[in-house]
Write an enzyme that holds these catalytic residues in place. Structure first.
Site, PDB file in Angstrom:
ATOM      1  N   GLU A 267      10.384  18.082   1.003  1.00 60.40           N
ATOM      2  CA  GLU A 267       9.769  17.264  -0.043  1.00 60.40           C
ATOM      3  C   GLU A 267       9.703  17.957  -1.398  1.00 60.40           C
ATOM      4  O   GLU A 267       9.082  17.438  -2.326  1.00 60.40           O
ATOM      5  CB  GLU A 267       8.369  16.846   0.419  1.00 60.40           C
ATOM      6  CG  GLU A 267       8.414  15.944   1.644  1.00 60.40           C
ATOM      7  CD  GLU A 267       7.044  15.712   2.256  1.00 60.40           C
ATOM      8  OE1 GLU A 267       6.099  16.443   1.882  1.00 60.40           O
ATOM      9  OE2 GLU A 267       6.918  14.815   3.104  1.00 60.40           O
TER      10      GLU A 267
ATOM     11  N   GLN B 237      10.068  22.626   3.810  1.00 63.48           N
ATOM     12  CA  GLN B 237      10.129  22.661   5.272  1.00 63.48           C
ATOM     13  C   GLN B 237      11.560  22.367   5.704  1.00 63.48           C
ATOM     14  O   GLN B 237      12.373  21.922   4.892  1.00 63.48           O
ATOM     15  CB  GLN B 237       9.162  21.638   5.869  1.00 63.48           C
ATOM     16  CG  GLN B 237       9.427  20.220   5.443  1.00 63.48           C
ATOM     17  CD  GLN B 237       8.218  19.305   5.597  1.00 63.48           C
ATOM     18  OE1 GLN B 237       7.078  19.736   5.506  1.00 63.48           O
ATOM     19  NE2 GLN B 237       8.461  18.033   5.829  1.00 63.48           N
TER      20      GLN B 237
END
Length: 977
Positions: free
Chosen positions: A479, A592
């Site tokens: 993100e 991530q």
């Protein structure tokens, strides 16, 4: 966030223990000690209250709106409220004196208890033991018991047991108070949420055991209370038991009446507790993971599974697991992709009925997903990034910073992070493949997959120049990069989704043709649409280089500025906070796993692009660029699995065990500093996957699950069960014979530490005391001569100093006493600050791994020093100058220490900084670690520590796994203790 070790939790196989109360950790520990039963969760707040506590009881599906801003789970009336007053003084931890404190969470039986010895401001001492449970056998029943024992006083004790009808969500009260009252069995409260109009009824009863006491009712508005008063004498224990029932209008039309009726029919507290404990035993019979050889890992895994289980509803298919479970107000109780990708595998393979409920929730929210698609101008069903009761999008559009002069931040996930629809389809497919539940797929799952497939057909774009289908303006699993084109994760997951949609529709036509026809009519599945699915499948663009095996995260990622994350260490914030949103967006840095997450999801079926060489190539590119420490808690567990898959030792990957423990301890140690917001549920689910799919090496094949274990060095056993297509498969894994040959992990059960120069640097004070004595006696002595005294007893040291000078025995005794007096005077100012770097961390790691610890010091002041350093509660035994007659290098002192620990010498490791100590330990048949900083012209091995098996400069950054690895290498090279 590193918690000082004096505030650290203690782990056993099944019990989590908080040995001290620290107000600074109040909110994090409230989360950590959450209990629940899948119907509700109650944070670990104190029954008597505490200033600024974030007490909360959250119930599945009880959402309400904060006008204009968001939808959230409403904090429900507090059933814990329980006040103890002794002779007018109210018990509370912020007043009086806490003489003893211990809180325990018994994971095996789902019981939270707390023992306190408290002295009131006017000097009265009481023992109080609190116990609470949320019944797993009867989800609408809650229990609390307080045992009160005056220690040094006789007096009047008053207990007030209430229902607090004024809960808040960080300042907002979601409840209208409708009514309250009493019955012959207790008191009750009726409330209703302001916007969603969900009614809640709660009833409470109180019983006093151990003395005669009457009950009175006080009906303060919104706060019905049961009060009892009795006289207690010193040594007398009185138990006060509180039973609570709760219902909402989600399960019954008359929740208040249901709560009252339930309360009237309850058996005793003891019987309810027994049924609750038996229910938990049944759960663990199928869902437990047993780990041998490492207590920390064992407790951490069971803790994460406990929190997952109490966050999932076993009897309700219209709710799902929020990102913070029912343990805190973080993310407002919303449901993300966390549930399907990270949490569901645990339930699919150990509690398939719960997994079915969680997926059926998505079916019930399809209309909300359809409304979102329509709102965006698309067809089919587009699942919300954050979902609540209806499935409509509840992600806030803007994030409003605390700084009044800062700009609001647009939250693009609600519009652009669209991969969630494919993630849900992935979970549906995995459930069906694992359970073989054809009827559920027919009635629920097929419609989820097909309707979301229709959404993709209106979302993909045809690029005529490149002759390919694309997805533009998206946010991938990473993100940190917003509105990118052709994110590999999203594009491949959509392609995979369409592949399965075609397969399921064909299966329906063959197996349940009537259902296929009905769905085709309802969803308008024309032959043209089905043909276009095939076209998109074959022409979807995946940015993948077949020659190198490297996948570009999204178009243009490789053109961004590169980054070396090591250049920003040490830090305690995400790299996005360090660099800012704009700069992070322009760097090759990930919040991530994205490409690696795709490879993990494709790993199970070895579908494109998963291959071992492709994983290897992409691991080495993306792992160093992932903000695995402070980016997202979703990352470490996935990295651990892939690192284990690669075989990190050979491939230079990160240590899978270290990344696994980073995930396993994220809440227990509050490593990210946000545990107060609630449990990291996705990380907890990832922990289970890391154990089973990573270290257990489980592959799900058509014939059933198959294990190829590669256990961490300290694990001697890994035992678990998996449910596959109606059959339970039991796995009891140990290191393979190949591992045993390669690793030969020594069976270390105890560590024996020298004191001076190892745990603290008192050697300087010893030297000054000897120098003072030598100066008084006119004896030659200097720092060089002092080196020969390391690890040597006081008498031997003195004899070395006087050489051939004639002294009587009486004179020698007097001189030794003088030297000791000088030394004792100097150590009076010792504090815990004088412990050497790395010591506390290693001691606590050893204790949590179940390894016993002893002190083996020639000093006769060892006990005093240990007390002043604050290490007494970390040590199981002390062998000092009074323990044996023969000093080092004789082995007696270390043999005595091993005997005190009850261990065979060959299972012990001695940590020393002197050659005499190393010689003594080797003579005792023990492993040895020598601490020897290099000095002028001599290598560490030649300085002080002789033939130690391992030589280190100090204990900073030393971990048990590191030492195990080094000792294993010693065994391979033919060395033995």
């Amino acid at each position: 966030m590193n918690i000082p070790c004096s505030r650290a939790l203690i782990y056993t196989d099944w019990t989590l223990i908080e040995p001290h109360f620290d107000p600074d950790l109040l909110h994090a520990r409230e989360t950590v000690f959450t209990i629940g039963n899948g119907y509700l969760g109650t944070r670990g707040s104190f029954e008597e209250g505490y200033p600024h506590a974030l007490a909360a009881t959250l119930m599945h599906g009880v959402y309400d709106d904060v006008p204009v801003v968001y939808t959230e789970l409403a904090n429900c009336p507090d059933w814990l409220s329980f006040v103890v007053i002794v002779d007018g003084e109210r018990f509370r931890l912020d007043r009086g004196e806490i003489i003893h404190y211990e809180r325990q969470l018994d994971l095996h039986h789902g019981i939270l208890s707390r023992s306190v010895r408290w002295r009131s401001p006017d000097g009265k001492t009481l023992d109080l033991r609190f116990e609470r449970f949320a019944s797993l056998a009867n989800q609408q029943v809650l229990g609390l018991r307080c045992q009160i024992t005056p220690i040094d006083c006789n007096g009047t004790i008053e207990v007030q047991s209430s229902i607090n009808g004024y809960p808040e969500n960080q300042g907002f009260d979601h409840w209208e108070r409708l009514d309250q009252g009493k019955t012959e069995h207790g008191v009750w409260l009726q409330v209703r949420t302001r916007s969603t109009r969900i009614e809640l009824g709660m009833a409470a009863a109180m019983t006093v055991v151990g003395t005669d006491a009457a009950l009175q009712v006080t009906n303060t508005p919104g706060y019905p209370t049961l009060t009892t008063t009795f006289l207690a004498t010193a040594g007398q224990t009185v138990s006060v038991e509180k039973l609570v029932t709760v219902f909402t209008s989600q399960e019954t039309e008359r929740p208040v009446q249901a709560a009252q009726d339930k309360l009237a029919s309850l058996p005793t507290y003891a019987m309810l507790l027994d049924a609750h404990q038996r229910a938990w035993c049944d759960v663990w019979q199928y869902s437990d993971i047993e780990i041998g050889g490492n207590t920390t890992a064992q407790l951490a895994v069971r803790y994460n599974l406990f929190q997952l289980f109490i966050g999932a509803a076993p009897h309700n298919d219209r709710v799902s697991v929020p990102a913070k479970t029912l343990s805190g107000l973080g993310y407002r109780g919303h449901i993300f992709w966390d549930t399907e990708i990270f949490i569901l595998p645990f339930f699919i393979l150990t509690q398939p009925a719960i997994a079915r409920n969680l997926l059926t929730y998505r079916y019930h929210t399809l209309n909300g997903a359809r409304r979102k698609a329509t709102h965006g101008g698309y067809k089919g069903a587009m699942f919300a990034w954050e979902s609540a009761a209806t499935g409509d999008e509840v992600t806030p559009r803007w994030s409003m910073p605390n700084d009044p002069y800062a700009e609001d931040v647009r939250i693009w996930c609600r519009d652009r992070e669209i991969h969630i629809s494919a993630d849900i389809a992935y979970a549906v497919w995995q459930y069906w493949q694992t359970t073989g539940d054809d009827l559920w797929l027919r009635d629920y799952g097929a419609e989820i997959i097909l309707d979301t497939a229709l959404f993709w057909m209106s979302r993909v774009e045809w690029n005529p120049k490149q002759e390919r289908y694309e997805l533009c303006g998206v946010i991938g699993a990473d993100e940190y990069h917003e509105q990118v084109n052709n994110n590999a994760f999203t594009n491949r997951m959509v392609q995979w989704h369409l592949e399965k949609a075609v397969a399921i529709y064909e299966w329906l036509q063959q197996t349940f043709p009537d259902t296929a026809t009905a769905l085709a009519q309802r969803l308008q599945l024309t032959s043209e649409r089905l043909q276009r699915w095939q076209s998109v499948i074959t022409q979807m663009y995946i940015p993948y280089d077949a020659k190198t095996g490297l996948i570009e995260q999204f178009e243009g990622f490789f053109q961004l500025k590169d980054i070396d994350l090591s250049q920003y260490e040490p830090r305690d914030r995400s790299i996005q906070i360090v660099l800012g949103i704009t700069e992070t967006n322009q760097r090759q840095v990930l919040k991530q796993p994205d490409v690696l997450m795709l490879l993990y999801l494709m790993r199970g079926t070895h579908a494109f692009p998963y291959r071992h060489d492709v994983l290897q190539t992409n691991w080495h590119y993306y792992a160093p660029r992932t903000d695995i420490t402070y980016g997202s808690s979703l990352g470490p567990a996935i990295h651990a699995i892939l690192a284990a898959d690669i075989d990190a030792a050979d491939m230079g990957a990160a240590d899978p065990y270290a990344q696994f423990m980073q995930a396993a301890l994220v809440d227990l140690e509050d490593t990210r500093g946000n545990t107060g917001d609630g449990i990291h549920a996705a990380s907890a689910g990832g922990v289970w996957q890391a154990v089973v799919f990573g270290f257990g090496g489980i592959q799900l094949k058509d014939s059933g699950p198959v294990a190829t274990p590669h256990l961490p060095l300290t694990w001697t056993r890994l035992k678990f069960k998996l449910h596959w297509r109606g059959t339970w498969h039991s796995f009891d894994l140990s290191p393979s014979s190949a591992q045993a040959r390669n690793s030969q992990v020594p069976a270390i059960q105890g560590f024996i530490f020298d004191l001076d120069g190892v745990l603290t640097d008192t050697a300087e004070w010893h030297y000054r005391a000897w120098q003072r004595l030598a100066d008084e006696e006119g004896l030659p002595f200097n720092r060089e001569a002092n080196e020969a005294l390391r690890g040597v007893s006081r008498r031997e040291s003195l004899l070395h100093i006087i050489g051939d000078q004639p002294y009587s025995e009486a004179a020698l005794q007097t001189m030794m006493e003088r030297k000791n007096r000088y030394y004792v005077e100097s150590i009076q100012n010792l504090t815990p600050q004088d412990v050497l770097p790395g010591v506390i961390e290693l001691l606590d790691e050893l204790r949590q791994a179940g390894i016993k610890i002893a002190i083996g010091s020639a000093s006769k002041n060892a006990r005093t020093v240990i007390e002043k350093l604050g290490l007494a509660d970390r040590v199981d035994a002390i062998a000092d100058g009074y323990s044996v007659e023969r000093p080092k290098p004789a082995p007696d002192l270390f043999l005595y220490a091993a005997a005190q620990l009850g261990l065979d010498p060959s299972h012990c490791v001695v940590v020393e900084d002197a050659a005499a100590g190393i010689e003594a330990a080797i003579a005792a048949g023990m492993w040895t670690i020598g601490l020897a900083p290099a000095v002028s012209g001599a290598s560490p091995e030649e300085h002080r520590v002789g033939a130690a098996h391992i030589v280190l400069p100090n204990l900073m950054g030393v971990h048990l796994t590191d030492l195990q690895t080094k000792l294993s290498q010693c065994l391979k090279e033919g060395f033995h203790p």
